[in-house]
Motif scaffolding. Sequence first.
Motif: not given
Length: 190
Positions: A110-122, A183-190
């Motif tokens: 949860e921490k990894c997705m919220a702090e590292q992956w989803d805010p930094n998609v590009e 753009q697709a990954m920003k829509k769905t997130e990791f």
Amino acid sequence: MPGYGDSTSRRVKSDYALEALVEGMRALLSGNSRPAAIWVAHDWGAGVASSLAAHHPDMIQALVLMAIPYRSAELGLEHLVSLVDRSVYPEDECPFGNWDYMAYYEESFEKCMAEQWDPNVETLCKLLYAPTPPGTTSADASKPVYTANVRKNGGLFAGGPAPPPEALPTPLLAGDVFDTFVQAMKKTEF
């Protein structure tokens, strides 16, 4: 895979369980009226495709797995660690070998997705599709990779902020293809 490209993304974690994903692949094949297919898969997709092959070999015409060994998702992290080359990844320095990042995700998902992956998609997409760095030689294959220290470093970006995407090299994917993927990954997130 669900959640990539224009596919739907669900918030129910069990929809991404290996068994559910294999059933989705079987439905995809059936929906196309085909008894078998050539499956090409990378990373998590390789884990799913190898599980399909192990349990439904009649649906496999050929199988190409990239980055993840056969049946690794199915057999788990402990099995992957048993395959680590300890001459490159000494157990006292790298207990999970090059799979340390997987242990990090299991411990801190949860921490990894919220702090590292989803805010930094590009940024992450550029890192995942980065070209081989200039000057890399075959001798580099016998050196530990950066994924071997993710837990020790406090995450993918060593506990700090992600580099801005413009500071990273041009990805291997062509411009329009990469932009569409991001753009697709920003829509769905990791």
